[in-house]
Design a protein around this motif. Sequence first.
Motif, PDB file in Angstrom:
ATOM      1  N   GLU A 106      31.311  22.871  71.265  1.00 16.94           N
ATOM      2  CA  GLU A 106      31.435  23.719  69.859  1.00 16.94           C
ATOM      3  C   GLU A 106      30.477  24.955  69.884  1.00 16.94           C
ATOM      4  OE1 GLU A 106      33.144  22.221  67.734  1.00 16.94           O
ATOM      5  OE2 GLU A 106      33.374  23.970  66.505  1.00 16.94           O
ATOM      6  N   GLU A 107      29.374  24.932  70.575  1.00 12.44           N
ATOM      7  CA  GLU A 107      28.552  26.231  70.739  1.00 12.44           C
ATOM      8  C   GLU A 107      29.193  27.313  71.151  1.00 12.44           C
ATOM      9  OE1 GLU A 107      24.851  23.497  71.832  1.00 12.44           O
ATOM     10  OE2 GLU A 107      24.723  25.821  72.234  1.00 12.44           O
ATOM     11  N   TYR A 108      29.953  26.883  72.079  1.00 11.50           N
ATOM     12  CA  TYR A 108      30.630  28.087  73.153  1.00 11.50           C
ATOM     13  C   TYR A 108      31.879  28.603  72.386  1.00 11.50           C
ATOM     14  CZ  TYR A 108      27.291  26.238  76.359  1.00 11.50           C
ATOM     15  OH  TYR A 108      26.213  25.523  77.138  1.00 11.50           O
ATOM     16  N   ALA A 109      32.272  28.141  71.228  1.00 12.85           N
ATOM     17  CA  ALA A 109      33.773  28.488  70.534  1.00 12.85           C
ATOM     18  C   ALA A 109      33.673  30.037  70.537  1.00 12.85           C
ATOM     19  CB  ALA A 109      33.538  27.948  69.294  1.00 12.85           C
ATOM     20  N   GLY A 110      32.620  30.807  70.518  1.00 15.05           N
ATOM     21  CA  GLY A 110      32.802  32.176  70.333  1.00 15.05           C
ATOM     22  C   GLY A 110      32.758  33.003  71.509  1.00 15.05           C
ATOM     23  N   LEU A 111      32.832  32.193  72.609  1.00 13.62           N
ATOM     24  CA  LEU A 111      32.803  33.023  74.082  1.00 13.62           C
ATOM     25  C   LEU A 111      34.011  32.768  74.901  1.00 13.62           C
ATOM     26  CD1 LEU A 111      29.268  31.521  75.164  1.00 13.62           C
ATOM     27  CD2 LEU A 111      29.847  33.588  73.893  1.00 13.62           C
TER      28      LEU A 111
ATOM     29  N   PHE B 260      32.396  30.776  61.259  1.00 11.83           N
ATOM     30  CA  PHE B 260      33.425  31.500  61.334  1.00 11.83           C
ATOM     31  C   PHE B 260      32.616  33.178  61.471  1.00 11.83           C
ATOM     32  CE2 PHE B 260      37.184  34.064  61.283  1.00 11.83           C
ATOM     33  CZ  PHE B 260      36.928  35.095  60.179  1.00 11.83           C
ATOM     34  N   ASP B 261      31.679  33.560  60.979  1.00 10.44           N
ATOM     35  CA  ASP B 261      30.923  34.503  61.131  1.00 10.44           C
ATOM     36  C   ASP B 261      30.314  34.782  62.586  1.00 10.44           C
ATOM     37  OD1 ASP B 261      29.615  35.204  57.787  1.00 10.44           O
ATOM     38  OD2 ASP B 261      31.517  35.679  58.886  1.00 10.44           O
ATOM     39  N   LYS B 262      29.805  33.572  63.021  1.00  9.61           N
ATOM     40  CA  LYS B 262      29.197  33.589  64.357  1.00  9.61           C
ATOM     41  C   LYS B 262      30.340  33.935  65.242  1.00  9.61           C
ATOM     42  CE  LYS B 262      26.828  30.475  67.245  1.00  9.61           C
ATOM     43  NZ  LYS B 262      26.965  29.229  67.484  1.00  9.61           N
ATOM     44  N   LEU B 263      31.314  33.046  65.172  1.00  8.29           N
ATOM     45  CA  LEU B 263      32.566  33.300  66.237  1.00  8.29           C
ATOM     46  C   LEU B 263      32.818  34.712  66.367  1.00  8.29           C
ATOM     47  CD1 LEU B 263      35.035  30.221  65.767  1.00  8.29           C
ATOM     48  CD2 LEU B 263      33.761  31.174  67.839  1.00  8.29           C
ATOM     49  N   SER B 264      33.227  35.182  64.878  1.00  3.81           N
ATOM     50  CA  SER B 264      33.603  36.678  65.122  1.00  3.81           C
ATOM     51  C   SER B 264      32.695  37.723  65.760  1.00  3.81           C
ATOM     52  CB  SER B 264      34.002  37.110  63.669  1.00  3.81           C
ATOM     53  OG  SER B 264      34.854  36.169  63.000  1.00  3.81           O
ATOM     54  N   GLU B 265      31.536  37.613  65.546  1.00  5.29           N
ATOM     55  CA  GLU B 265      30.459  38.283  66.076  1.00  5.29           C
ATOM     56  C   GLU B 265      30.514  38.181  67.432  1.00  5.29           C
ATOM     57  OE1 GLU B 265      26.310  37.999  64.319  1.00  5.29           O
ATOM     58  OE2 GLU B 265      25.705  38.778  66.104  1.00  5.29           O
ATOM     59  N   SER B 266      30.321  36.866  68.015  1.00  8.69           N
ATOM     60  CA  SER B 266      30.153  36.709  69.564  1.00  8.69           C
ATOM     61  C   SER B 266      31.732  37.105  69.936  1.00  8.69           C
ATOM     62  CB  SER B 266      29.636  35.564  69.938  1.00  8.69           C
ATOM     63  OG  SER B 266      30.751  34.362  69.951  1.00  8.69           O
ATOM     64  N   GLY B 267      32.804  36.706  69.397  1.00 14.13           N
ATOM     65  CA  GLY B 267      34.171  37.011  69.929  1.00 14.13           C
ATOM     66  C   GLY B 267      34.179  38.518  70.318  1.00 14.13           C
ATOM     67  N   LYS B 268      33.799  39.320  69.210  1.00 15.28           N
ATOM     68  CA  LYS B 268      34.015  40.670  69.122  1.00 15.28           C
ATOM     69  C   LYS B 268      33.148  41.241  70.420  1.00 15.28           C
ATOM     70  CE  LYS B 268      34.448  44.098  65.597  1.00 15.28           C
ATOM     71  NZ  LYS B 268      34.233  44.136  64.168  1.00 15.28           N
ATOM     72  N   LYS B 269      31.819  40.997  70.753  1.00 18.15           N
ATOM     73  CA  LYS B 269      31.205  41.261  71.752  1.00 18.15           C
ATOM     74  C   LYS B 269      32.005  40.990  73.168  1.00 18.15           C
ATOM     75  CE  LYS B 269      26.974  39.641  70.746  1.00 18.15           C
ATOM     76  NZ  LYS B 269      25.615  39.398  70.862  1.00 18.15           N
ATOM     77  N   GLU B 270      32.422  39.624  73.248  1.00 23.27           N
ATOM     78  CA  GLU B 270      33.016  39.171  74.375  1.00 23.27           C
ATOM     79  C   GLU B 270      34.212  40.030  74.804  1.00 23.27           C
ATOM     80  OE1 GLU B 270      32.570  35.820  76.474  1.00 23.27           O
ATOM     81  OE2 GLU B 270      30.662  36.554  76.118  1.00 23.27           O
ATOM     82  N   LEU B 271      34.971  40.212  73.896  1.00 23.23           N
ATOM     83  CA  LEU B 271      36.323  40.762  73.898  1.00 23.23           C
ATOM     84  C   LEU B 271      36.257  42.234  74.458  1.00 23.23           C
ATOM     85  CD1 LEU B 271      38.498  39.469  70.972  1.00 23.23           C
ATOM     86  CD2 LEU B 271      38.916  38.970  73.653  1.00 23.23           C
ATOM     87  N   THR B 272      35.208  42.970  73.839  1.00 22.03           N
ATOM     88  CA  THR B 272      34.957  44.262  74.027  1.00 22.03           C
ATOM     89  C   THR B 272      34.318  44.431  75.585  1.00 22.03           C
ATOM     90  OG1 THR B 272      34.083  44.721  71.898  1.00 22.03           O
ATOM     91  CG2 THR B 272      33.789  46.381  73.409  1.00 22.03           C
ATOM     92  N   SER B 273      33.628  43.432  76.009  1.00 20.84           N
ATOM     93  CA  SER B 273      33.180  43.675  77.642  1.00 20.84           C
ATOM     94  C   SER B 273      34.172  43.052  78.385  1.00 20.84           C
ATOM     95  CB  SER B 273      31.859  42.810  77.539  1.00 20.84           C
ATOM     96  OG  SER B 273      32.113  41.403  77.557  1.00 20.84           O
TER      97      SER B 273
END
Lengths: 449, 430
Positions: free
Chosen positions: A114-119, A381-394
Amino acid sequence: MKKNVYSYSSCILETLPLRVQQSSFSSTFPGKRLGQAAWSSEGFGSHWVRSVSVDLNNDASLVIDIPDALCERDKVKFTVHTKTTLSSFQKPEFSVPRQHEEFIWLHDTIVETEEYAGLIIPPAPPKPDFEGPREKMHKLGEGESSMTKEEYAKMKQELEAEYLAVFKKTVQVHEVFLQRLSSHPIFRKDRNFQIFLEYDQDLSVRRKNAKEMFGGFFKNMVKSADEVLISGVKEVDEFFEQEKTFLLDYSSKIKDASAKAEKMTRSHKNVADDYNHISGALNSTAADNNTAFKKHLEKYAEVFEKLRKLEDRVASDQELKLTELLRYYTRDIQAAKDLLYRRARALADNENSNKALDKARLKGKDIAQAEENQKQCLQKFDKLSESGKKELTSFKARRVVAFRKNLIEMTELEIKHAKVRRLKCCVYHYMFTRQCSGSHGKPGNMREF
Amino acid sequence: PDEGDIFSEEGSYVRSDVHHTTNGLHSDEELDLFTGISLHRCTMTQSGDQFELNIAVTNPEKIGDGMNAYMSYKVSTQTTLPMFLNKMFSVRRRFSDFLGLYETISAKHSLLGCIIPPPPQKSVVGMTKVKVGKEDSSSAEFVEKRRAALERYLQRVVAHPSLLQDPDVREFLERDELPRAVNTQALSGPGLLKMINRASDAVNKMTIKMNESDNWFESKLQEVENEEQLLRRLHAAVDSLVNHRKELCSNTVVFSKSVAMLGSVEENSALSRALSQLAEVEDKMEQLHQQQAFSDFFILAELLADYVRLLGAVRYCFEQRMKVWQRLQEAQSTLQKKREAEAKLLWANKPEKLQQAKDDINEWESKVSQYERDFERVTCTVRKEVLRFEKEKARDFKQHIVKYLESLLHTQHRLVKCWEAFLPEAKAIA
């Protein structure tokens, strides 16, 4: 200096157990000059690693590679070698044997965390596929009686080379998977990852095969449902809206390009094969001949053998630089899409929790529970969005850099091969025409070269 | 000169620039016609003087409509040989005219021991497509294939010193209108092959008592048969190359379109541009592969197909010698019978029939003598022919390999240019 030791434990036609060793510094050797590396068997392998994902293994605190692998029938045993300065590990250096299924287990447990959902979860390495060389081996066995000893030996040699090529590819792709994990600040700390690296007993995951298959099937069904989900969900964030559109479109296009590249590469290989048969037929004709023509035929056979080698190199370099690149990023794009799916689910959950809260308030019942639920969904959702944004940008940056590197390398190789072929043809042409009478010794149209 | 040296060049060949266009030449200038040809031949006449003789078959034109239509080809000759009326001239001929020429030549020269170049094969399928008016690339390819084959056929005919002297050959090249050749059905493609195979079956059934010198013939015939099989195999391998190269063409085009699509969705603008440039490069690659496939076919595949048939013609030549020998054997046996008949008459004491018997014997003695001379001459000619053929073959193969290398050179050169132009685009990605 021989950087590489390829040893064959034995190559019997039936079983063909194959052992491949790479020198241990291959994966950590940065920026090796492509030209020199291109023909050493390990050179282009490790360079591919650098090319496909350029920021791996730069951190000496955790260095992973696969220096050795053994192939027996359908099973490949990879030797996973780790060197680390981290205290979380029991020893500073160790190796364990792992099979493909264990890599899949690792991948799946990470996906399910679950923790890695935003990666973006590094894509699982594809199953080792020896079908091509295996089929060829059967054909070779069947056609043995109709060939000469030399032809048979030559074909067997090529077959072994093909096996080796498939083998190297699968080693590389498994290695890259681990290196993506080890170079990621969060994944490298994963407990299962550590177990995978360290635990020297069998991980007993093979029972999961049947479950895996069903799981996989189910996952695909869920995925298509997700696709509907993310296209249906109302997106508030501009960034994610654009990402969604882009990834959906790009995903189908790159999958298509990857398939078409594969077909093109295979055609090149077929042409190389034909040159091989032509050379063989010329040699047979020469062997049977007792006139002066014999020497001519042998020379021609030599020309076609050279053409074959060059065509083969074009085909394999194209495969490694272009086809493999497209294949890898097809998988990586899917991993990025999976991230979007997870976020979309979280968004849907968030909306549902809002609705549930409103309902609870209306009814005047279980309000605290609903509030807690809503708070958690929003957080997630906020956590996912934040880390998701970082991941997708890199991810974007990584993709562009990888394409650049591979396209440059592929182009340089194509130029190099064409120049070599041009030169060889020129040399043979000159040899064959040099005793023409008078000024016609050097044909005029050669001057432009 | 050492025949074994692959690099030695016998006879004199003036090389001109290699011709790479795909269609028959369409120039009206007679001169231009011959600068396109890959080699100018200098012919040696019997007297040893060198003369020039160049032949081109060009400008295929469809005459008529429907199933009665046919293709007419322009046959142009440029020569310094005094036996021709002009230095440059051309006529129009159709395919059956070429077959008729073969029939005539064969009837006159095959029993003399000459190796007669076989004509191109008839093709019902190919020709029907053309007649019906299908204007697609496969019928254009068929016409080009035939045009080139007719050209090579004539070039081989005139390269043969005795055939060149034949007035029928001269007439074929020079005369405006030829009488229509009929009965060419039996003599082209499968018909010809059947005839050759029938002859060799008949020969195999004969029990022949040959003297020493014929070991050369026996082993040479075996060599020819083996080589024919091996060249068939080689031809099949080249055929496969042609097909795979064509496959590569279509796969490249498809890939190019796919890359263009990928480039159009790519969000990074420099990468997007690079991908669409890559698509264009792959398009150019496809054209180069096409040209290479053309070379693979016209330079290599057709050469091998020609030689498979030429080796069949060599076999046929050997069989014709057998026929001459057989005729001699039969005459000898008839002579023997006549002598026995005379002896019987002497013994039976019938003087009135004796003169007839003596006349018979004289007749057959002179026949046997004639046939013995014929057989010796044929034997000598066949040996010379085989040696000439082998020299021609070695030279032909070398020229074609050289041409093939040139085609590869051109292709590789353009490849380098294409990729070199793309490299800065790839480097510009940021």
